[in-house]
Structures are given as C-alpha cells and as structure tokens.
Design an enzyme around this catalytic site. Structure first.
Site, PDB file in Angstrom:
ATOM      1  N   HIS A  96      55.351 -94.623   2.921  1.00  0.00           N
ATOM      2  CA  HIS A  96      54.329 -94.220   3.880  1.00  0.00           C
ATOM      3  C   HIS A  96      54.878 -93.976   5.287  1.00  0.00           C
ATOM      4  O   HIS A  96      54.154 -93.466   6.145  1.00  0.00           O
ATOM      5  CB  HIS A  96      53.170 -95.234   3.896  1.00  0.00           C
ATOM      6  CG  HIS A  96      51.827 -94.597   4.039  1.00  0.00           C
ATOM      7  ND1 HIS A  96      50.650 -95.250   3.760  1.00  0.00           N
ATOM      8  CD2 HIS A  96      51.470 -93.342   4.452  1.00  0.00           C
ATOM      9  CE1 HIS A  96      49.637 -94.418   3.990  1.00  0.00           C
ATOM     10  NE2 HIS A  96      50.098 -93.264   4.407  1.00  0.00           N
ATOM     11  N   ASP A 119      44.162 -97.026   2.254  1.00  0.00           N
ATOM     12  CA  ASP A 119      45.317 -97.916   2.095  1.00  0.00           C
ATOM     13  C   ASP A 119      44.831 -99.357   2.018  1.00  0.00           C
ATOM     14  O   ASP A 119      43.837 -99.721   2.664  1.00  0.00           O
ATOM     15  CB  ASP A 119      46.209 -97.738   3.348  1.00  0.00           C
ATOM     16  CG  ASP A 119      47.663 -98.169   3.159  1.00  0.00           C
ATOM     17  OD1 ASP A 119      47.905 -99.120   2.404  1.00  0.00           O
ATOM     18  OD2 ASP A 119      48.522 -97.551   3.803  1.00  0.00           O
ATOM     19  N   HIS A 121      46.668-101.460   3.328  1.00  0.00           N
ATOM     20  CA  HIS A 121      47.315-101.912   4.567  1.00  0.00           C
ATOM     21  C   HIS A 121      46.939-100.997   5.735  1.00  0.00           C
ATOM     22  O   HIS A 121      46.629 -99.824   5.518  1.00  0.00           O
ATOM     23  CB  HIS A 121      48.842-101.878   4.395  1.00  0.00           C
ATOM     24  CG  HIS A 121      49.332-102.573   3.160  1.00  0.00           C
ATOM     25  ND1 HIS A 121      49.550-101.902   1.976  1.00  0.00           N
ATOM     26  CD2 HIS A 121      49.618-103.876   2.920  1.00  0.00           C
ATOM     27  CE1 HIS A 121      49.968-102.760   1.056  1.00  0.00           C
ATOM     28  NE2 HIS A 121      50.010-103.975   1.596  1.00  0.00           N
ATOM     29  N   ASP A 123      49.138-100.333   8.269  1.00  0.00           N
ATOM     30  CA  ASP A 123      50.377 -99.640   8.670  1.00  0.00           C
ATOM     31  C   ASP A 123      50.387 -99.312  10.155  1.00  0.00           C
ATOM     32  O   ASP A 123      50.858 -98.247  10.582  1.00  0.00           O
ATOM     33  CB  ASP A 123      50.576 -98.365   7.827  1.00  0.00           C
ATOM     34  CG  ASP A 123      50.823 -98.668   6.354  1.00  0.00           C
ATOM     35  OD1 ASP A 123      51.072 -99.844   6.016  1.00  0.00           O
ATOM     36  OD2 ASP A 123      50.753 -97.730   5.533  1.00  0.00           O
ATOM     37  N   HIS A 136      57.513 -98.328   6.942  1.00  0.00           N
ATOM     38  CA  HIS A 136      56.290 -97.880   6.255  1.00  0.00           C
ATOM     39  C   HIS A 136      55.072 -98.730   6.641  1.00  0.00           C
ATOM     40  O   HIS A 136      53.951 -98.323   6.357  1.00  0.00           O
ATOM     41  CB  HIS A 136      56.474 -97.816   4.726  1.00  0.00           C
ATOM     42  CG  HIS A 136      56.398 -99.121   4.005  1.00  0.00           C
ATOM     43  ND1 HIS A 136      56.058 -99.215   2.669  1.00  0.00           N
ATOM     44  CD2 HIS A 136      56.622-100.397   4.417  1.00  0.00           C
ATOM     45  CE1 HIS A 136      56.076-100.491   2.292  1.00  0.00           C
ATOM     46  NE2 HIS A 136      56.414-101.218   3.329  1.00  0.00           N
ATOM     47  N   ASP A 227      47.558 -93.809   0.408  1.00  0.00           N
ATOM     48  CA  ASP A 227      48.558 -94.722  -0.143  1.00  0.00           C
ATOM     49  C   ASP A 227      48.023 -95.178  -1.504  1.00  0.00           C
ATOM     50  O   ASP A 227      46.911 -95.716  -1.585  1.00  0.00           O
ATOM     51  CB  ASP A 227      48.712 -95.900   0.824  1.00  0.00           C
ATOM     52  CG  ASP A 227      49.809 -96.880   0.430  1.00  0.00           C
ATOM     53  OD1 ASP A 227      50.074 -97.047  -0.782  1.00  0.00           O
ATOM     54  OD2 ASP A 227      50.380 -97.507   1.348  1.00  0.00           O
ATOM     55  N   ASP A 229      48.519 -97.629  -3.131  1.00  0.00           N
ATOM     56  CA  ASP A 229      48.193 -99.062  -3.226  1.00  0.00           C
ATOM     57  C   ASP A 229      46.788 -99.385  -2.726  1.00  0.00           C
ATOM     58  O   ASP A 229      46.331-100.536  -2.828  1.00  0.00           O
ATOM     59  CB  ASP A 229      49.261 -99.944  -2.564  1.00  0.00           C
ATOM     60  CG  ASP A 229      49.300 -99.906  -1.041  1.00  0.00           C
ATOM     61  OD1 ASP A 229      48.263 -99.687  -0.393  1.00  0.00           O
ATOM     62  OD2 ASP A 229      50.409-100.138  -0.495  1.00  0.00           O
ATOM     63  N   GLU A 272      53.813 -93.726  -1.914  1.00  0.00           N
ATOM     64  CA  GLU A 272      54.078 -95.080  -2.426  1.00  0.00           C
ATOM     65  C   GLU A 272      53.954 -95.220  -3.944  1.00  0.00           C
ATOM     66  O   GLU A 272      53.889 -96.346  -4.456  1.00  0.00           O
ATOM     67  CB  GLU A 272      53.220 -96.149  -1.711  1.00  0.00           C
ATOM     68  CG  GLU A 272      53.427 -96.221  -0.186  1.00  0.00           C
ATOM     69  CD  GLU A 272      54.711 -96.938   0.257  1.00  0.00           C
ATOM     70  OE1 GLU A 272      55.444 -97.480  -0.604  1.00  0.00           O
ATOM     71  OE2 GLU A 272      54.979 -96.921   1.492  1.00  0.00           O
TER      72      GLU A 272
END
Ligand code: ARG
Ligand code: MN
Ligand code: MN
Ligand code: MN
Length: 314
Positions: A96, A119, A121, A123, A136, A227, A229, A272
């Site tokens: 990312h 995401d 996260h 980031d 990332h 992302d 994830d 990712e």
C-alpha cells in the site's frame, strides 16, 4: 469505459516478500478478459520495473526509504500518463505504500480528488509515529496537505508534494488503528466508517453517507484505494497484515458497485494481495478471486447480471 491496469510488483513498503507477485496472479485469474466482457476497452500497461536501490540503510526505524521513494516517483509518472490518455487507471500492487505514487500521479493529471480508502488500517502514521517502520502504514500522511509539517523530506521523496485535503478523504473498514493514527484522524476531523459503523449503519448507508459527504465538497474525481485486508481474512487470507472482523465479500463488492454508479470513479488501487501469505492454494485462490470481483464491481459488473448494449437475442 476504458479500464487500464498497470501494475507495480513492489514489496519494500513492508517486510514480507511475496506481495510483488500479486499482479501476476490477478492477471492470471483473467482480469483483462473479464473486463472486456463487460464492455471495457482494456490496455495492460504491464509491470513497472524498479531499480535496485541498495544499499538502502534504514533511517531510524524507517525501512527501504530510497526504494519506496524511487518506485513511487516512477509510478506517479505512469499513472499520470494513463490519466492523461483519458482512461480510468487501475494500479495492482504490490503493497500500500504505492498509493503515494498512484494518488500523486492521479492528482497531477486531474487536480483535486476525493479519496475513498478501504482498509482495515488507516495507513496514516508519519515517519515519526510509526513503530513498525513500514512505509505501507504511512502513505496517507505523505499525501495530506495538513500533515506537511509532520512529514520530514526523505531521500528520493523530494518530488512529492502533498496533494490531498483531509476533508476529501473517507476511510471505510477500519479496525486496527494505532494510537497516533487515531489521534491524527480526530485532530484533522477525517471522515471514517470503522467496522463499528459498518455494523451499526449497514454498508448501504455507509456508502450513501460517503458519497453525500464527498459530493458536498464538489463532484471531484474519485480515487479508490482498496487494500484487500479490508475484507475478512476468512475470504481474503493471503495478505501480509490480516485482521479479524472485516468486511464480508458482499459488503466489499457493494462498495465497488456503489462507487461505480457515481460515474466519478477515476482511478483504483488494489493492493496487498500476497500469494505467499496463504496457508493453502485455496487461500490464494479465494483472495485473488475476491480482488478480481472488486475490480469488476468498479467497472460496472452488478450481481443482477449484465449485458452489452448491442446484445441481440439469437
Ligand atoms: N499500522 C501498522 C503500521 O503502521 C500496520 C499497517 C498495515 N498497512 C497495510 N497497508 N497493510 O505498520
Ligand atoms: Mn491494511
Ligand atoms: Mn451515493
Ligand atoms: Mn493499507
């Protein structure tokens, strides 16, 4: 509706090998053919190649700074060229950290953007708040005007100028946010829909509110940075930093369907996917096929079915 995959097999924004093989697996799953079946004119710009930057000594905690800076400079130019050709850009990662170049290049071509960041996260660590040292986990901080004074100029990053306003960003799917990141999100008043809000409101209202919020600031081209994830690891396990409690497959696809309908989707990152992180081949297959379905959703595939405008019944 031209869709244009370009891809960036690049892993140095994090410490786990394998994520550079994401693009080839996504291609092998038939992305180009399936986009064409939807009526998209697709041009594959191929993989970017990145120079070896070694020695690339860590700067404090920060890993592979020079490689990440140089790769993103090249990616920014590539995405800018795709946009200047008049196409929707698709960037297949890679990790990312590549959103830095992708969003920068997109903005260089079209000006102010809305960014939808899907995401687990945020980031949004800065080089000074990160405790993993992985870039990332930091791309958003490099891109925001508001954080300019909090991000030191790093080697191979002098080309980068912040190009996004905090009020033009919406996060969806958050469930693993570091304390400094949480502080930054609150300080800047960034619009976020964590998994708690997805639970509370449902994905349809989350998308309604996302689009209402962004369009109130003017109908800017949308950059979707997805992302993998964000999706629950039961569906998309082959990724470097999986977090339990994620979006279902249906919620994940709904986000793409809704954004496609706005007519404003101008560039998409899908990052990712790490084929080496799956326990089994089935883990990899499921992750890659979810990634492909998310991209198809971005280009008009709907679950009720599709047919081309010139379809004739035999
Ligand atoms: N917050 C953690 C960090 O700063 C995890 C980031 C994970 N990012 C990602 N793109 N998967 O390193
Ligand atoms: Mn993530
Ligand atoms: Mn809407
Ligand atoms: Mn991410």
């Amino acid at each position: 509706r031209p869709g244009k995959p370009s891809s960036s097999p690049f892993c140095k924004g994090q410490s786990r090998g394998g994520v550079e093989d994401g693009p080839e697996r996504i291609r092998a799953a038939g992305l180009q053919r399936r986009l064409q079946q939807l009526g998209c004119a697709v041009k594959d710009y191929g993989n970017l190649t990145f120079e070896d930057m070694s020695p690339d000594e860590p700067m404090g905690l920060l890993k592979s700074v020079r490689a990440v800076g140089a790769a993103n400079q090249k990616l920014s130019e590539a995405v800018r060229a795709v946009k200047e050709d008049g196409h929707t850009a698709v960037m297949l990662g890679g990790d990312h950290s590549l959103a830095i170049g992708s969003i920068h290049g997109h903005s260089a071509a079209v000006g102010e953007l809305s960014v939808v960041w899907v995401d687990a996260h945020a980031d949004i660590n800065t080089p000074l708040t990160t405790y993993t040292g992985n870039i990332h986990g930091q791309p958003v901080s490099y891109l925001l005007h508001e954080l300019r004074s909090k991000v030191p100029v790093l080697p191979n990053f002098s080309w980068l100028k912040p190009c996004v306003s905090a009020a033009d960003v919406v996060f969806i799917g958050l469930r693993d946010v570091d304390p400094a990141e949480h502080y930054i999100l609150k300080m800047l008043g960034v619009k976020t829909f964590s998994m708690s809000e997805v639970d509370q409101l449902g994905v349809a209202r989350v998308m309604e509110e996302t689009c209402d919020y962004l369009s109130a600031r003017g109908k800017k081209p949308i950059h979707l940075s997805y992302d993998i994830d964000a999706i629950d690891p039961s569906v998309a396990p082959a990724t470097g930093t999986p977090v339990v409690g994620g979006l279902t497959y249906r919620e994940g696809v709904y986000i793409t369907e809704h954004l496609c309908q706005t007519g404003l989707l101008s560039a998409v990152d899908l990052v990712e996917v790490n084929p080496l992180r799956g326990q089994t081949e089935e883990d990899v297959r499921s992750t890659v096929s979810t990634a492909v379905d998310l991209l198809l959703g971005c280009f008009g595939r709907v679950r009720e079915g599709n047919h081309l405008p010139d379809y004739r019944l035999p």
